[in-house]
Design an enzyme around this catalytic site. Structure first.
Site, PDB file in Angstrom:
ATOM      1  N   LYS A 260       5.941  13.883   2.325  1.00 29.92           N
ATOM      2  CA  LYS A 260       5.630  12.470   2.584  1.00 29.92           C
ATOM      3  C   LYS A 260       4.138  12.261   2.420  1.00 29.92           C
ATOM      4  CE  LYS A 260       7.994   8.786   3.776  1.00 29.92           C
ATOM      5  NZ  LYS A 260       9.394   8.507   3.482  1.00 29.92           N
TER       6      LYS A 260
ATOM      7  N   SER B 240      16.379   8.287  -6.695  1.00 28.71           N
ATOM      8  CA  SER B 240      15.124   8.871  -7.186  1.00 28.71           C
ATOM      9  C   SER B 240      15.419  10.172  -7.943  1.00 28.71           C
ATOM     10  CB  SER B 240      14.176   9.179  -6.025  1.00 28.71           C
ATOM     11  OG  SER B 240      13.401   8.045  -5.718  1.00 28.71           O
TER      12      SER B 240
ATOM     13  N   HIS C 195       9.516  24.142   1.155  1.00 29.61           N
ATOM     14  CA  HIS C 195       9.565  24.515  -0.263  1.00 29.61           C
ATOM     15  C   HIS C 195      10.802  25.349  -0.579  1.00 29.61           C
ATOM     16  CE1 HIS C 195       5.244  23.674   0.510  1.00 29.61           C
ATOM     17  NE2 HIS C 195       5.350  23.076  -0.657  1.00 29.61           N
ATOM     18  N   HIS C 196      11.855  25.172   0.199  1.00 31.65           N
ATOM     19  CA  HIS C 196      13.064  25.946  -0.109  1.00 31.65           C
ATOM     20  C   HIS C 196      13.676  25.477  -1.421  1.00 31.65           C
ATOM     21  CE1 HIS C 196      14.788  22.351   1.629  1.00 31.65           C
ATOM     22  NE2 HIS C 196      15.962  22.707   1.164  1.00 31.65           N
TER      23      HIS C 196
ATOM     24  N   LYS D  29       9.665  16.211  -2.315  1.00 30.73           N
ATOM     25  CA  LYS D  29       9.883  14.793  -2.634  1.00 30.73           C
ATOM     26  C   LYS D  29       9.754  13.950  -1.390  1.00 30.73           C
ATOM     27  CE  LYS D  29      11.719  11.834  -5.730  1.00 30.73           C
ATOM     28  NZ  LYS D  29      10.596  10.944  -5.404  1.00 30.73           N
TER      29      LYS D  29
HETATM   30  P1  NAD Z   1       8.752  -2.540   3.332  1.00 31.27           P
HETATM   31  O1  NAD Z   1       7.287  -2.467   3.444  1.00 31.27           O
HETATM   32  O2  NAD Z   1       9.345  -2.962   2.019  1.00 31.27           O
HETATM   33  O3  NAD Z   1       9.378  -3.499   4.446  1.00 31.27           O
HETATM   34  C1  NAD Z   1       9.219  -3.342   5.815  1.00 31.27           C
HETATM   35  C2  NAD Z   1       9.424  -4.710   6.458  1.00 31.27           C
HETATM   36  O4  NAD Z   1       9.481  -4.541   7.871  1.00 31.27           O
HETATM   37  C3  NAD Z   1       8.298  -5.700   6.167  1.00 31.27           C
HETATM   38  O5  NAD Z   1       8.853  -6.912   5.710  1.00 31.27           O
HETATM   39  C4  NAD Z   1       7.597  -5.862   7.515  1.00 31.27           C
HETATM   40  O6  NAD Z   1       7.011  -7.132   7.710  1.00 31.27           O
HETATM   41  C5  NAD Z   1       8.754  -5.616   8.473  1.00 31.27           C
HETATM   42  N1  NAD Z   1       8.328  -5.226   9.807  1.00 31.27           N
HETATM   43  C6  NAD Z   1       7.301  -4.441  10.178  1.00 31.27           C
HETATM   44  N2  NAD Z   1       7.249  -4.307  11.518  1.00 31.27           N
HETATM   45  C7  NAD Z   1       8.258  -5.038  12.012  1.00 31.27           C
HETATM   46  C8  NAD Z   1       8.731  -5.316  13.315  1.00 31.27           C
HETATM   47  N3  NAD Z   1       8.147  -4.797  14.390  1.00 31.27           N
HETATM   48  N4  NAD Z   1       9.819  -6.112  13.465  1.00 31.27           N
HETATM   49  C9  NAD Z   1      10.440  -6.617  12.382  1.00 31.27           C
HETATM   50  N5  NAD Z   1      10.034  -6.394  11.108  1.00 31.27           N
HETATM   51  C10 NAD Z   1       8.963  -5.621  10.927  1.00 31.27           C
HETATM   52  O7  NAD Z   1       9.265  -1.094   3.748  1.00 31.27           O
HETATM   53  P2  NAD Z   1      10.628  -0.393   3.349  1.00 31.27           P
HETATM   54  O8  NAD Z   1      10.406   0.379   2.098  1.00 31.27           O
HETATM   55  O9  NAD Z   1      11.732  -1.384   3.439  1.00 31.27           O
HETATM   56  O10 NAD Z   1      10.764   0.689   4.521  1.00 31.27           O
HETATM   57  C11 NAD Z   1      11.298   0.342   5.798  1.00 31.27           C
HETATM   58  C12 NAD Z   1      11.770   1.609   6.493  1.00 31.27           C
HETATM   59  O11 NAD Z   1      12.738   2.272   5.682  1.00 31.27           O
HETATM   60  C13 NAD Z   1      10.680   2.653   6.766  1.00 31.27           C
HETATM   61  O12 NAD Z   1      10.995   3.340   7.958  1.00 31.27           O
HETATM   62  C14 NAD Z   1      10.827   3.606   5.585  1.00 31.27           C
HETATM   63  O13 NAD Z   1      10.324   4.900   5.871  1.00 31.27           O
HETATM   64  C15 NAD Z   1      12.332   3.610   5.424  1.00 31.27           C
HETATM   65  N6  NAD Z   1      12.809   4.032   4.096  1.00 31.27           N
HETATM   66  C16 NAD Z   1      12.420   3.398   2.970  1.00 31.27           C
HETATM   67  C17 NAD Z   1      12.924   3.817   1.744  1.00 31.27           C
HETATM   68  C18 NAD Z   1      12.609   3.107   0.447  1.00 31.27           C
HETATM   69  O14 NAD Z   1      13.227   3.449  -0.576  1.00 31.27           O
HETATM   70  N7  NAD Z   1      11.728   2.135   0.429  1.00 31.27           N
HETATM   71  C19 NAD Z   1      13.801   4.917   1.682  1.00 31.27           C
HETATM   72  C20 NAD Z   1      14.188   5.534   2.872  1.00 31.27           C
HETATM   73  C21 NAD Z   1      13.689   5.086   4.080  1.00 31.27           C
END
Ligand code: NAD
Length: 478
Positions: free
Chosen positions: A112, A369, A70-71, A76
């Site tokens: 988160k 965001s 909470h700094h 978010k």
């Molecule tokens: P998403 O649900 O849109 O997509 C994830 C994809 O990965 C899916 O298509 C799924 O089938 C695939 N997948 C799952 N396990 C797999 C494996 N073992 N091998 C290959 N593919 C696999 O999720 P996202 O929002 O794209 O998030 C993906 C990563 O990015 C997460 O670690 C998330 O924390 C990070 N992230 C997301 C955001 C965002 O804005 N959505 C921002 C920062 C970080």
């Protein structure tokens, strides 16, 4: 410094990994041990359960919202829907959000959320019920609000879920003018922002382009500087993976491999990401894509094929001591959070590889965001007030220069100079500026001290120092 968090033995070690990276970097900050402990620990862990109706019976759902720091306010971070979600994972992801926001100078603390479900096993109505009930549970405990804690999409969630959250929060808080700022990643029609959907992937692509543009770093890897022609393998075709691949291809890279849940495809001449996506939509799988040279039923094998850059963009713990020896990439750009284990990182960097760390590489999402949140609080879209004014001012200037020089511009030249910026152009420009500046801030810290061994350590040093300044300025109350 000892890790003060005790984790159940059965849980995984993601938060421990983040703390390990933190502790390693903390030695370069020379900060007080107590302050470091405050920065590293998770401040508020809210674990809860609620029932939903399923068929003729009930089902109990496990859920979390964790505010790491909470700094800065609000906190978010995204909400993840996955059967694999557990407390350790949400703590780790919340902590990464704190460091990520500090790195890209977004004035939020980290948080988160997670719901332990496989969204594919629920109807849309059930998912809506789960999402709305989750939101109400957060409201009850003051874990959501435009000035308190602002969720966003993550693995398994997207605009649809963010819309439900916004509507639930606004309904439960009648008359709160800023209510829609309680969540970001909303549909545009619900006061979301242009460019948010693709922001994380666009940021990953810019981070990659920035990394490979540094000639002296590429020379050490035996690569030419520049993104053009670099061979890339992307893991995950979700939000982050798809847009990372799309923008990397747009910047001139060659997407040679794509790995998904069901398997992997590879073509050294390059794959067209849009048609692969269409193929998967139509058939339910990337396998069988007609323009594939090789396909692998075991998705992990796809990561090990020849390439220059690997972009893991699916989940954590994908590159470990088990497979790092077979990874051929020279650069890993972490689209996902925590895809590389500390052991794998040590092996990879010892053989000269570069890892562009998650807390910087995927920070494009939270950056945009932040823009969406600002838009919601100011109740006006970017560019709306000044666009026409700027166009008129530019037009006057062009007319004056033409009059003075006697040289007439072509209609195309005139249109390019006169055009005012749209919301999307402003968002993309703010994102690009943030990603470029942050990369060089991290890299400069990295090269400033030979003992700082990786870009990740440097990123932690940058983040910890900024957070420490906030805490010191705030003082301790009472
Ligand atoms: P998403 O649900 O849109 O997509 C994830 C994809 O990965 C899916 O298509 C799924 O089938 C695939 N997948 C799952 N396990 C797999 C494996 N073992 N091998 C290959 N593919 C696999 O999720 P996202 O929002 O794209 O998030 C993906 C990563 O990015 C997460 O670690 C998330 O924390 C990070 N992230 C997301 C955001 C965002 O804005 N959505 C921002 C920062 C970080």
């Amino acid at each position: 410094m000892s890790n003060s968090i005790v984790l159940p033995e059965t849980e995984n070690h993601f938060f421990g990994d983040v703390c390990q990276f933190f502790d390693h970097a903390a030695q370069f900050t020379h900060l007080d041990a107590g302050l470091l402990d405050q920065i590293r620990s998770c401040n508020s862990v809210y674990r809860f359960r609620f029932p939903i109706r399923k068929g003729n019976g009930f089902e109990v759902i496990d859920a979390w919202r964790i505010e790491h720091s909470h700094h800065q306010s609000p906190t978010k971070g995204g909400i993840r829907y996955s059967e694999m979600v557990n407390e350790d994972e949400v703590m780790a992801l919340a902590a990464l959000m704190t460091y990520k926001c500090a790195i890209v100078n977004v004035p939020f603390g980290g948080a988160k959320g997670g719901i332990k479900i496989n969204p594919k096993k629920y109807s849309e109505q059930e998912l809506e019920n789960i999402t709305r009930r989750y939101t109400v549970e957060l409201i009850k405990k003051n874990f959501i609000g435009p000035s308190i804690d602002v969720p966003a999409p993550d693995y398994g969630t997207g605009e649809r879920e963010m819309g439900w959250i916004a509507d639930t929060y606004a309904t439960m808080n009648p008359g709160q003018g800023d209510a829609l700022g309680c969540v970001t990643g909303k549909p545009i029609a619900l006061h979301g922002i242009a460019g948010r959907r693709e922001a994380t992937g666009r940021g990953v692509a810019i981070a990659t382009r920035e990394c490979v543009s540094v000639a002296e770093d590429m020379k050490k890897l035996g690569l030419m500087p520049g993104i053009t022609g670099k061979r890339v393998i992307v893991q995950g075709m979700g939000n982050v993976g798809f847009y990372s691949a799309k923008f990397l291809a747009e910047f001139g890279a060659l997407i040679v491999g794509i790995c998904e849940f069901e398997g992997a495809i590879y073509n050294e001449d390059g794959l067209d990401i849009d048609t692969v996506f269409e193929h998967r939509k139509a058939t339910g799988s990337i396998l069988g894509y007609p323009l594939t040279m090789q396909e692998f039923k075991n998705s992990g094998e796809g990561l090990e094929q020849p390439c220059d850059i690997l972009v893991p963009a699916a989940l954590e713990n994908q590159i470990t001591g088990d497979n790092i020896g077979r990874i051929q990439a020279k650069i890993i750009v972490e689209g996902a959070n925590g895809p590389t284990s500390p052991e794998a990182e040590a092996i990879f960097t010892a053989r000269g590889g570069i890892i562009v760390p998650d807390m910087y590489a995927n920070a494009g999402g939270v950056t945009v965001s932040y823009f969406e949140w600002l838009k919601n609080l100011s109740h006006v879209s970017f560019g709306r007030i000044n666009r026409r004014f700027e166009e008129t001012a530019s037009l006057n200037l062009v007319n004056m220069v033409e009059g003075l020089t006697g040289v007439a511009l072509t209609p195309m030249q005139r249109a390019t100079i006169v055009k005012g910026a749209s919301e999307l152009e402003l968002v993309n420009s703010g994102l690009e500026d943030t990603m470029i500046r942050s990369y060089h801030e991290i890299r400069e810290t990295y090269i400033s001290n030979p003992k700082i061994d990786t870009l990740r350590t440097a990123a932690f040093v940058v983040a910890i120092n900024k957070i420490a300044v906030s805490y010191k300025n705030l003082g301790v109350w009472p």
